[in-house]
Design a protein around this motif. Structure first.
Motif, PDB file in Angstrom:
ATOM      1  N   LYS B 493      84.148  92.288  68.690  1.00 54.22           N
ATOM      2  CA  LYS B 493      84.372  91.723  70.081  1.00 54.22           C
ATOM      3  C   LYS B 493      84.546  90.367  70.156  1.00 54.22           C
ATOM      4  O   LYS B 493      84.577  89.575  71.150  1.00 54.22           O
ATOM      5  CB  LYS B 493      83.218  92.178  70.961  1.00 54.22           C
ATOM      6  N   GLN B 494      84.659  89.503  69.028  1.00 57.23           N
ATOM      7  CA  GLN B 494      84.479  88.166  68.929  1.00 57.23           C
ATOM      8  C   GLN B 494      86.200  87.782  69.336  1.00 57.23           C
ATOM      9  O   GLN B 494      87.113  88.535  69.219  1.00 57.23           O
ATOM     10  CB  GLN B 494      84.209  87.387  67.844  1.00 57.23           C
ATOM     11  N   SER B 495      86.331  86.700  69.778  1.00 54.43           N
ATOM     12  CA  SER B 495      87.692  86.207  70.250  1.00 54.43           C
ATOM     13  C   SER B 495      88.477  85.525  68.777  1.00 54.43           C
ATOM     14  O   SER B 495      88.024  85.441  67.847  1.00 54.43           O
ATOM     15  CB  SER B 495      87.693  85.065  71.085  1.00 54.43           C
ATOM     16  N   PRO B 496      89.685  85.614  68.696  1.00 50.64           N
ATOM     17  CA  PRO B 496      90.808  85.343  67.390  1.00 50.64           C
ATOM     18  C   PRO B 496      90.084  83.860  66.931  1.00 50.64           C
ATOM     19  O   PRO B 496      90.361  83.904  65.665  1.00 50.64           O
ATOM     20  CB  PRO B 496      91.850  85.151  68.081  1.00 50.64           C
ATOM     21  N   ASN B 497      89.533  82.871  67.701  1.00 49.16           N
ATOM     22  CA  ASN B 497      89.521  81.728  67.149  1.00 49.16           C
ATOM     23  C   ASN B 497      87.968  81.763  66.190  1.00 49.16           C
ATOM     24  O   ASN B 497      87.564  80.746  65.554  1.00 49.16           O
ATOM     25  CB  ASN B 497      89.210  80.619  67.980  1.00 49.16           C
ATOM     26  N   GLN B 498      87.496  83.020  66.305  1.00 43.41           N
ATOM     27  CA  GLN B 498      86.324  83.144  65.602  1.00 43.41           C
ATOM     28  C   GLN B 498      86.499  83.560  63.912  1.00 43.41           C
ATOM     29  O   GLN B 498      85.898  83.675  63.278  1.00 43.41           O
ATOM     30  CB  GLN B 498      85.335  84.263  66.245  1.00 43.41           C
ATOM     31  N   ILE B 499      87.870  83.930  63.775  1.00 41.83           N
ATOM     32  CA  ILE B 499      88.420  84.451  62.582  1.00 41.83           C
ATOM     33  C   ILE B 499      87.962  83.484  61.156  1.00 41.83           C
ATOM     34  O   ILE B 499      87.619  83.806  60.627  1.00 41.83           O
ATOM     35  CB  ILE B 499      89.862  84.796  62.631  1.00 41.83           C
ATOM     36  N   PRO B 500      88.159  82.355  61.556  1.00 42.83           N
ATOM     37  CA  PRO B 500      88.032  81.431  60.407  1.00 42.83           C
ATOM     38  C   PRO B 500      86.604  81.339  60.097  1.00 42.83           C
ATOM     39  O   PRO B 500      86.171  81.545  58.905  1.00 42.83           O
ATOM     40  CB  PRO B 500      88.160  80.108  60.854  1.00 42.83           C
ATOM     41  N   ARG B 501      85.742  81.272  61.046  1.00 44.52           N
ATOM     42  CA  ARG B 501      84.362  81.428  60.943  1.00 44.52           C
ATOM     43  C   ARG B 501      83.956  82.697  60.230  1.00 44.52           C
ATOM     44  O   ARG B 501      83.059  82.816  59.095  1.00 44.52           O
ATOM     45  CB  ARG B 501      83.562  81.549  62.026  1.00 44.52           C
ATOM     46  N   THR B 502      84.678  83.894  60.555  1.00 44.37           N
ATOM     47  CA  THR B 502      84.126  85.120  60.010  1.00 44.37           C
ATOM     48  C   THR B 502      84.547  85.298  58.651  1.00 44.37           C
ATOM     49  O   THR B 502      83.856  85.707  57.625  1.00 44.37           O
ATOM     50  CB  THR B 502      85.289  86.142  60.891  1.00 44.37           C
ATOM     51  N   ILE B 503      85.816  84.737  58.292  1.00 43.81           N
ATOM     52  CA  ILE B 503      86.201  84.663  56.871  1.00 43.81           C
ATOM     53  C   ILE B 503      85.245  83.870  56.124  1.00 43.81           C
ATOM     54  O   ILE B 503      84.797  84.219  54.960  1.00 43.81           O
ATOM     55  CB  ILE B 503      87.504  84.354  56.712  1.00 43.81           C
ATOM     56  N   GLY B 504      84.886  82.815  56.742  1.00 42.05           N
ATOM     57  CA  GLY B 504      84.125  82.004  56.079  1.00 42.05           C
ATOM     58  C   GLY B 504      82.622  82.500  55.543  1.00 42.05           C
ATOM     59  O   GLY B 504      82.125  82.413  54.336  1.00 42.05           O
ATOM     60  N   VAL B 505      82.171  83.206  56.494  1.00 43.32           N
ATOM     61  CA  VAL B 505      80.848  83.943  56.304  1.00 43.32           C
ATOM     62  C   VAL B 505      81.064  85.253  55.303  1.00 43.32           C
ATOM     63  O   VAL B 505      80.334  85.207  54.345  1.00 43.32           O
ATOM     64  CB  VAL B 505      80.314  84.371  57.567  1.00 43.32           C
ATOM     65  N   ALA B 506      82.201  85.897  55.295  1.00 42.37           N
ATOM     66  CA  ALA B 506      82.337  87.067  54.432  1.00 42.37           C
ATOM     67  C   ALA B 506      82.691  86.673  53.336  1.00 42.37           C
ATOM     68  O   ALA B 506      82.504  87.434  52.146  1.00 42.37           O
ATOM     69  CB  ALA B 506      83.452  87.628  55.264  1.00 42.37           C
ATOM     70  N   ILE B 507      83.421  85.278  52.864  1.00 44.81           N
ATOM     71  CA  ILE B 507      83.939  85.039  51.447  1.00 44.81           C
ATOM     72  C   ILE B 507      82.723  85.216  50.511  1.00 44.81           C
ATOM     73  O   ILE B 507      82.923  85.826  49.606  1.00 44.81           O
ATOM     74  CB  ILE B 507      84.584  83.807  51.442  1.00 44.81           C
ATOM     75  N   PRO B 508      81.626  84.513  50.719  1.00 43.87           N
ATOM     76  CA  PRO B 508      80.641  84.853  49.474  1.00 43.87           C
ATOM     77  C   PRO B 508      80.051  86.008  49.523  1.00 43.87           C
ATOM     78  O   PRO B 508      79.897  86.509  48.407  1.00 43.87           O
ATOM     79  CB  PRO B 508      79.265  83.710  49.983  1.00 43.87           C
ATOM     80  N   MET B 509      80.098  86.755  50.601  1.00 45.16           N
ATOM     81  CA  MET B 509      79.665  88.215  50.455  1.00 45.16           C
ATOM     82  C   MET B 509      80.342  89.009  49.660  1.00 45.16           C
ATOM     83  O   MET B 509      79.977  90.188  49.133  1.00 45.16           O
ATOM     84  CB  MET B 509      79.550  88.765  51.773  1.00 45.16           C
ATOM     85  N   LYS B 510      81.654  88.804  49.498  1.00 45.93           N
ATOM     86  CA  LYS B 510      82.547  89.604  48.706  1.00 45.93           C
ATOM     87  C   LYS B 510      82.865  89.285  47.438  1.00 45.93           C
ATOM     88  O   LYS B 510      83.524  89.782  46.685  1.00 45.93           O
ATOM     89  CB  LYS B 510      83.898  89.637  49.698  1.00 45.93           C
ATOM     90  N   ALA B 511      82.160  88.414  46.890  1.00 46.50           N
ATOM     91  CA  ALA B 511      82.251  87.867  45.661  1.00 46.50           C
ATOM     92  C   ALA B 511      82.059  89.068  44.678  1.00 46.50           C
ATOM     93  O   ALA B 511      82.708  89.446  43.785  1.00 46.50           O
ATOM     94  CB  ALA B 511      81.271  86.895  45.173  1.00 46.50           C
ATOM     95  N   THR B 512      81.045  89.955  44.919  1.00 47.71           N
ATOM     96  CA  THR B 512      80.764  90.952  44.025  1.00 47.71           C
ATOM     97  C   THR B 512      81.810  92.068  43.898  1.00 47.71           C
ATOM     98  O   THR B 512      82.183  92.437  43.029  1.00 47.71           O
ATOM     99  CB  THR B 512      79.434  91.729  44.426  1.00 47.71           C
TER     100      THR B 512
END
Lengths: 771, 771
Positions: B493-512
Motif C-alpha cells: 500500500k505504499q506509494s511509488p516513491n517508496q520503491i527505492p527504499r523498498t529495494i534498498g531494504v530488500a537488497i541485503p535480504m536477498k543476498a542468500t
C-alpha cells in the motif's frame, strides 16, 4: 485569481500599447533621418542610398508629406507582399525558414482553435459541475469554458480524448509536411547556390602533435596519402586571439579620436582635452587628439609585432586546419568518414561558412571537450533549478495577498479595483520577463565554453538550453511553484507521485496567468520589437558624435540579426502553451493565434528591411525546432493524462497512453527520414554539382579561389593585393611534398629549426604595414 | 530465509554435482567414439582425423589406457595453455574477446573482493546493530557481515561510501583499459586479416523502383556515376526464400532415404516400408526406399523450376545489392556516406561477412522498419512486464511457507531439516532457470522480425533484450516481487516513491537467494555446459542411423557456437550482482569469482576444442558489453543511494549523487573515444592495406575474386566450374553501360521486356542439374 474583467482590462492595455508602438514606429520610419535604422538591409545590399542628398534641408530630416502619415499601417501589407523565393534570395534561407516557424504556428492553431471552440467549449460550458464549488482554490469565469467545469467521472471526457487524438494527428501531419518541405528547400538551396568555399572545405581538428613535422606539413602529407585523388590545399589555423584583441582596442581608440576631431572641427577655438586616468575622471590632463593619435600609433606597432609573431612562431599554429578538396564530392567524403585509427584524432567535419566560424574554439582537444561538457551540464542543472527560487519568491510577492502581507500599509491603494486588476494582469508576466532578459548571455557563454566551433551551432545549443530553462522555470515553475505557494499546506507534504495530479489540477487554474503572459510578452513585446529602440538611439548617438564620412555612417548602422538563441525558444513556449491548453482551456488559443499572426508580420518586415544575418546555415536548425514541437506535444499529452487521472474518468484515460508512444515513434520516423538532409551532404548532389561546374567552367582556378577563404578575420582586408603572389608561389609546389621526417620517435626536437623555415606555410598572414 | 547452514549445504551439493559433471566429462572425452563430439573444431580444421582407423576394434570405441583416467582434470591446464594470439588465429577474434569478458570479471572482482573483505566485512561485523532485531522480516547470519548490521545513522557508512567510490574508479579504469585493448585488437585483426570480400563490399538497400531499368542496371548506373573511380562490380539479391525451403525439404528426404538404405543394408531380408500419412502412422503402405527416391526426384525437378524462375523473373530480384569496389578505401567511403538526396533510399552500410548475412531481411523498406521497431518495442514491453506474474507466483509457492499453504499434507516431509534446506537452497533458482530457457528463441524471433540483416546484429539485439529482461525479471523481480510477497501488507500500500527504499531494504535480504542462484546457474550450469549432453546424444543417434560415409560423419558433428545472445546477458547478470552486492553484502563476491574462474576455463576449453563460430564480426559486440557493465555500475550506485537513504545517514548520502553523474560522463567519453572503431572503418587503415596489397599483388584479379562472393547460399556449391565463363563474360563489359532509359516518367512499363534480357544479370545462379 484574475477574473474575466482583469483579463479584458489587460488585453485592452496591451492592445493599446501595441497600437502606440505601431503608431510611433509608423511615424519614425518615414522620417528620412531614421532611414538607416529602419531600412539598413537595403543599404547593405546597395539598393538604397541616403535620402539626404536632395531636397530642402528640413526635408532631409523630417518627412513633410502628410499623406504618408495617414497610411501608417502600410508596412504590414508591404511586408507580406514579397514572395518566398524572393525572400530567400534577399535574406537567405535561414531567415525564410525562421518565418515559417510562425507560419506553422498559425497553420497549427487556427484549425485547432476552430475545432476546440466548436466542440470543447460548448461541452465544457453546458456541464453542470460541482467540482469548482468544492475546490478550495479560487476559480474564475474562464474556468466555465475549461475542462474544470466538467464534473468528475463524466462521460463527456471522451470528447476531450477524441480531441487530443485529433490535435495530435493534425500536429504530426503538419510537422511531417513541413519537415519535408524544408528538407527540400534546403537541398534546393544548397544545389542552386553559387560556389562557396565551405562546399569544398572540411575542418580537421585534433591534428596529432609530431616532433618532425609542422602542423601544416603533417596535414598536407596526411591528406595527400589518404585522399590522394581529391586533396587540393589547406589552411592552418593561427591562434590570433591576442591579435584580435589588439585590433579591437585600436578600433575603439580610433572612435575616440574621431569623436574629438569632430568636436574640434565644430568648435576650433578650444582644443579638446581629456584626463588619462580611469574613465577620464582623473590623471594628467592631455590634449585628446594628440593622445589618441600617439596611442593608435603605439598600438599599430604592437599589432605589427604580434602579427609577425603569430605568423612565424610555430607555437601559434593550432592543431587544426581547413582542408580544401578539388571537388565537392571529395569534401563530402572526407567530412563524413573517419580518418584515423584513433577516432579522437584527425576529426573531420564540414567547415562552417567562413563568417560562421567561431575561431576561439578551434584548438580544444577531445578529452577536454568531454570534461567541458560535463561541467556545463552540471552548471546548467544548477542554473535551471536554483533560478526557480527567486522567481517563485518574487511571484508570491506579486500577488495581491502577497503584497498586502509584506507591505500592509499599501492595502488601501491596492484594494482599488483598477490597480488590483493592473497588478494581477501585469505584474507576474513582467517579473518573469525581467528575469529572462539576463539569461541568454549566460547561456551563450556556456555554449562557448563547451567548445562549439561555429556561431550557428553555438546559437542552436543556447536555444536548446534556453528552451529547457523556459520549460522548467517559466512553464513548470509558474504552474507548480505558483500554486504551491497558494495551496501551501495541502500541497507540500505530498509524495512525489502526486506531482502529475498536482500539475493536472493546477493547469486549468493557471490559464489566466498564461493569458496575461502571452499578452505582455507576445503582443506588446512583439510590437516593441519593431520600434528597435536600442539601435535607434545608438545610431543617432554615433551619427552625431563619430560619423565623418559616408563609410562611417554605413558602419554606424547596426541592423542586428534574428537572434535564434533567444527568439526560437520564445516561440516554442507558445507552441507548448497552445498544445497544453488546446484541450484543457481552449479560451487561450485565440491569444496565441494573435501572437503568431502579429509576430509573423513584424518579423517578416524586420527580415526584409532590417536584419542582416551574420551567417547562413541553410536552415540547419530545423531538426531542433521540429524536435521541440514534438516535445511540447508529448508534454501536453502527459499532462492531460495526469489531469484526467484526477477526474475519476478511469475507463477513458488508458486510451491516452497510446498517444505519447505513437508520437515518439513518429519522431523517430521523421528523424530517420529527414534529419540526414540537415547533417550530411549526399554524394549524389555533390557529384551532380561538380559535373555541372566542370562542364560550365572547365578552366576554373579553384585553388586560387579557396586559398584565402579561411583566414582569421584579423588578417583579412589587407592581403588582397597579395593573392597573386601567393598563387604564383603555390603553383610551383608539386604534388610531391618531400617529408622532413627522419625517424618516428628518436629525434624529438628538430622541428623547432625545420618548422620555422617551412616552405608550405602560406605567407598571406604576413605583416603588410599600416594604412 | 536461508541460514548459513542452508548455503553450506547448497554449496556442497553444487560443488559435488560440478565435480560429477567434470568426472563424467573426463571419462567421456577420452573415449575415441566421442572424439568428434568433444573435439569437432580440430576435425573442421583438418588437424585431427578419426581415431577409428588403427588399433584393435575395442580400442576404437573405448579408451583402455588407464593412466589417462587418472589425469581427469588435465584438460584445464591444457585449455589455459594456448596463448591469446594463437587463440585468435585458431578460433577468431570474436571468441577470444568473448573470453576476455570472463577475464575482466576476474580482474574486476578479485581486487574488489579483497578490499571488501579487508575493510567492509570487519566494519559490518563489529557493528552492534539493533536494526535486525527491530525488523519484521527474518534475517540470517550472513546479514551480520552485510551492511544491514550497521546501525541507523552510524558514522561507519562513510566507509561504505568510500568503498563505493573506490570500486567505481577501479571498474572505470579497468573498463577503459579493456576498451582500448580491444579496439586495438580489432583494428589489428582487421589489418592483419587476409583479403575478405566484405572489405571491398557495401550493402545497398532500398534501391528505388524504376520503370525503365532493372535493379541491376540501376545500381550499376548509380555507382558508376557517383563512385566513378572506385566502383567495380555488384551482385543483386534474389528472393530465394522459397527455393531455400525446397532445398531444405530435399535434404530431409535424403536423410530418410539414407536411414532406410542403411536399415535395408543391415537386414537385406525385408525391404523397409512406411506409411505415407501423418508421421507415418497411417495412409498407404509403400516401399520406403522407392518412395523417398521418387520424392527426391520430384523435388529436384521442382527446385530446378524454381531456380529457373528466380533467376529469370525480374520480380524475384529484391531492391538491394552488394556493391563491390576496386579498393577498400572506396568501400569505406561508400559505407560511411549518404548517397542520395532522400536519406531513405540507397542506404549503404558495410556488407556483413557472406556467412553472416541474414538473407531473409534484405528487402524490407524503410517505413516498414519504423513500424516494425514500434511493434517489437511494445511487444517486448508486454513480454517483459507480464512474464513477471508467473515467476512471482511460482516463487511464492516455492518457499516453505508457500508450499505448506498450498499442499498442507506435505508438511511433515518438508519440515525435515534436510529437505527444507534443499528446497530453500535450490528451488527458487531452478524455477527461474526453467522460465529463462524458453526466452532466447522468442527474443531472436523478435529481432528477426525487426529487420536486422546480419546474424551478428540479430544476436547483439537479442542479447540487449535478454539483458533488459533479466534485469527486470530476474534481478528486480526477485528483489521486489519476492519481498513483496513476504512483507505483504506493510508493502503493497505504499506509494511509488517508496520503491527505492523498498529495494534498498530488500537488497541485503536477498543476498542468500542470489548466492544460491549463482551456485545453481553459475557453478553447476557451467560444469554441465562442458558435458555437451545434447550434441553427444544427437551425434550418436545420427552416427548410428544416418552415417554412411566419412563425409556424412563430418556432417553429423554439431559443434555449435558460443551463442552470444544467451551467453553474454547471463554473464552480465553476474556483473550486476557483483557490483550491487560489492558494498552491501561482500560475502557474495567469492561465489562470483568462482563462477568467473570456472566459466573462463570451461569456455576456453570449449572454444579451443568444440565451438565453431558461424561468423566473424571482429568483436563488434564490445560496445554492448561495455555499456552493460557501465549500466550495472550505475544501477549499483543508485541502489546504494536508495539503501543508505533508509539508514538515516543523511549527511553522507549526498556524496553518492556525484557517482552516477561521473560514471555517465565516463561512458560518454568512452563512447566518443572508442566506439567509432567498432562502427566505422578508418580511411587511413583502408588506404594502408590497399597500398600494401597493390605492392604485393599488382596483377590481382579482384573482380574474379568478388564476383561470386555474395551469392545466396542455395546457389552455392554448384557454380564453381562456371566462374571462368562468367569472368570471361564480364571482361567484355566496358566501363560504359548504355542506358535503356528513354524518358523519366512517360514510359511506364517497357522494363518488363527489357529487364528480362538484361545482359548484366549474372548467370551464376542458373540451374546446373542434379548430381
Amino acid at each position: 485569481m484574475a477574473t474575466l474583467q482583469d483579463i479584458a482590462l489587460a488585453a485592452a492595455i496591451n492592445i493599446l500599447s501595441a497600437c502606440i508602438f505601431f503608431l510611433v514606429f509608423a511615424i519614425l520610419r518615414i522620417q528620412p533621418f531614421n532611414d538607416r535604422v529602419y531600412f539598413p538591409k537595403w543599404y547593405l545590399k546597395g539598393l538604397r542610398s541616403s535620402p539626404t542628398r536632395s531636397g530642402a534641408f528640413v526635408q532631409r530630416f523630417v518627412n513633410l508629406d502628410f499623406r504618408s502619415y495617414l497610411r501608417f499601417l502600410n508596412w504590414m501589407p508591404d511586408a507580406l507582399k514579397m514572395p518566398e523565393p524572393e525572400l530567400i534570395e534577399h535574406a537567405g534561407l535561414d531567415s525564410a525558414v525562421y518565418l515559417r516557424i510562425y507560419l506553422i504556428g498559425l497553420k497549427l492553431f487556427v484549425p485547432i482553435a476552430f475545432l476546440a471552440w466548436a466542440i470543447l467549449v460548448p461541452v465544457n460550458w453546458t456541464s453542470a459541475s460541482n467540482t469548482l464549488a468544492q475546490s478550495k482554490a479560487t476559480y474564475s469565469d474562464i474556468d466555465k469554458l475549461s475542462i474544470s467545469n466538467t464534473p468528475l467521472g463524466s462521460e463527456r471526457f471522451w470528447s476531450h480524448i477524441v480531441m487530443a487524438y485529433a490535435f495530435t494527428f493534425w500536429t504530426c501531419y503538419l510537422l511531417q509536411k513541413e519537415y519535408e518541405t524544408i528538407a527540400t528547400m534546403r537541398l534546393q538551396f544548397l544545389a542552386s547556390e553559387k560556389r562557396r568555399p565551405d562546399q569544398f572545405t572540411v575542418l580537421v581538428r585534433n591534428v596529432p602533435p609530431d616532433a618532425d613535422e609542422s602542423v601544416s606539413e603533417l596535414v598536407e602529407h596526411f591528406f595527400l596519402v589518404n585522399h590522394s585523388d581529391n586533396y587540393l590545399t589547406h589552411q592552418v589555423v593561427y591562434d590570433a586571439n591576442k591579435l584580435a584583441k589588439l585590433v579591437k582596442k585600436k578600433e575603439k581608440m580610433q572612435n575616440w579620436l574621431d569623436y574629438y576631431q569632430i568636436k574640434y572641427s565644430r568648435n576650433e577655438s578650444s582644443r579638446p582635452f581629456k584626463k588619462t586616468g580611469f574613465l577620464g575622471l582623473w590623471g594628467n590632463r592631455v590634449d585628446a587628439i594628440d593622445f589618441y593619435t600617439s596611442e593608435i600609433e603605439k598600438l599599430c606597432k604592437e599589432i605589427s609585432v604580434e602579427r609577425e609573431r603569430v605568423t612565424n612562431d610555430p607555437k601559434s599554429i593550432m592543431p587544426a586546419a581547413f582542408v580544401s578538396f578539388k571537388t565537392r564530392w571529395g569534401a563530402a567524403v572526407c567530412a563524413q568518414t573517419q580518418q584515423s585509427r584513433n577516432p579522437t584524432l584527425w576529426l573531420t567535419e564540414w567547415a562552417p561558412e567562413p563568417r560562421d566560424v567561431y575561431w576561439h574554439n578551434l584548438a580544444i582537444p577531445f578529452v577536454s571537450l568531454t570534461v567541458r561538457r560535463l561541467i556545463i551540464a552540471v552548471a546548467f542543472f544548477f542554473l535551471t533549478f536554483f533560478y526557480m527560487i527567486p522567481i517563485a519568491f518574487v511571484q508570491s510577492l506579486a500577488s495581491i495577498e502577497g503584497i498586502e502581507k509584506v507591505v500592509p500599509f499599501l492595502r488601501p491603494i491596492i484594494e482599488k479595483k483598477f490597480i488590483k486588476s493592473l497588478i494581477q494582469g501585469f505584474l507576474p508576466g513582467i517579473v518573469l520577463k525581467i528575469f529572462l532578459i539576463v539569461l541568454p548571455a549566460i547561456l551563450m557563454l556556456m555554449s562557448k565554453f563547451e567548445g562549439f566551433i561555429s556561431i550557428s551551432s553555438l546559437e542552436r545549443r543556447s536555444a536548446s538550453r534556453y528552451y529547457l530553462f523556459n520549460f522548467v522555470n517559466v512553464f513548470l515553475g509558474s504552474i507548480i511553484a505558483g500554486s504551491a505557494l497558494e495551496q501551501l499546506n495541502t500541497f507540500m507534504k505530498q509524495s512525489p507521485n502526486q506531482i502529475p495530479r498536482t500539475i493536472g489540477v493546477a493547469i486549468p487554474m493557471k490559464a489566466t496567468f498564461f493569458i496575461s503572459y502571452i499578452m505582455v510578452d507576445g503582443w506588446a513585446g512583439i510590437a516593441a520589437e519593431i520600434l528597435m529602440l536600442k539601435p535607434l538611439i545608438i545610431f543617432h548617438l554615433k551619427n552625431f558624435f563619430l560619423v565623418k564620412t559616408e563609410k562611417d555612417r554605413e558602419e554606424a548602422m547596426d541592423p542586428g540579426s534574428i537572434g535564434f538563441n533567444t527568439g526560437e525558444p520564445r516561440i516554442q513556449l507558445y507552441f507548448l502553451l497552445g498544445l497544453v491548453y488546446a484541450v484543457v482551456t481552449p479560451v487561450l488559443l485565440p491569444f496565441i493565434i494573435v501572437f503568431f499572426g502579429l509576430a509573423y508580420v513584424v518579423f517578416r518586415h524586420q527580415i526584409i528591411n532590417v536584419y542582416n544575418q551574420e551567417y547562413e546555415s541553410a536552415a540547419a536548425f530545423w531538426p531542433d525546432v521540429h524536435g521541440r514541437i514534438i516535445a511540447a506535444l508529448i508534454i501536453s499529452q502527459l499532462l492531460l493524462l495526469g489531469l484526467l487521472s484526477t477526474k475519476e474518468a478511469a475507463q477513458s484515460t488508458p486510451f491516452l497512453i497510446a498517444l505519447p508512444i505513437l508520437t515518439i515513434s513518429f519522431h523517430y520516423f521523421c528523424k530517420g527520414r529527414f534529419e540526414p538532409a540537415f547533417i550530411r551532404y549526399p554524394l549524389q548532389e555533390a557529384k551532380m554539382k561538380d559535373t555541372l561546374e566542370r562542364a560550365r567552367e572547365p578552366h576554373l582556378n579553384l585553388k586560387g579561389y579557396l586559398q584565402t577563404a579561411y583566414i582569421h578575420p584579423v588578417f583579412k582586408g589587407d592581403e588582397d593585393d597579395e593573392e597573386e603572389e601567393i598563387l604564383g608561389k603555390w603553383e610551383h609546389d608539386g604534388e610531391l611534398v618531400p617529408t622532413k621526417r627522419q625517424s618516428r620517435r628518436n629525434t624529438p626536437l628538430p622541428s623547432k629549426f625545420s618548422g620555422s623555415s617551412s616552405p608550405s606555410l602560406p605567407e598571406v598572414v604576413e605583416e603588410r604595414g599600416q594604412p
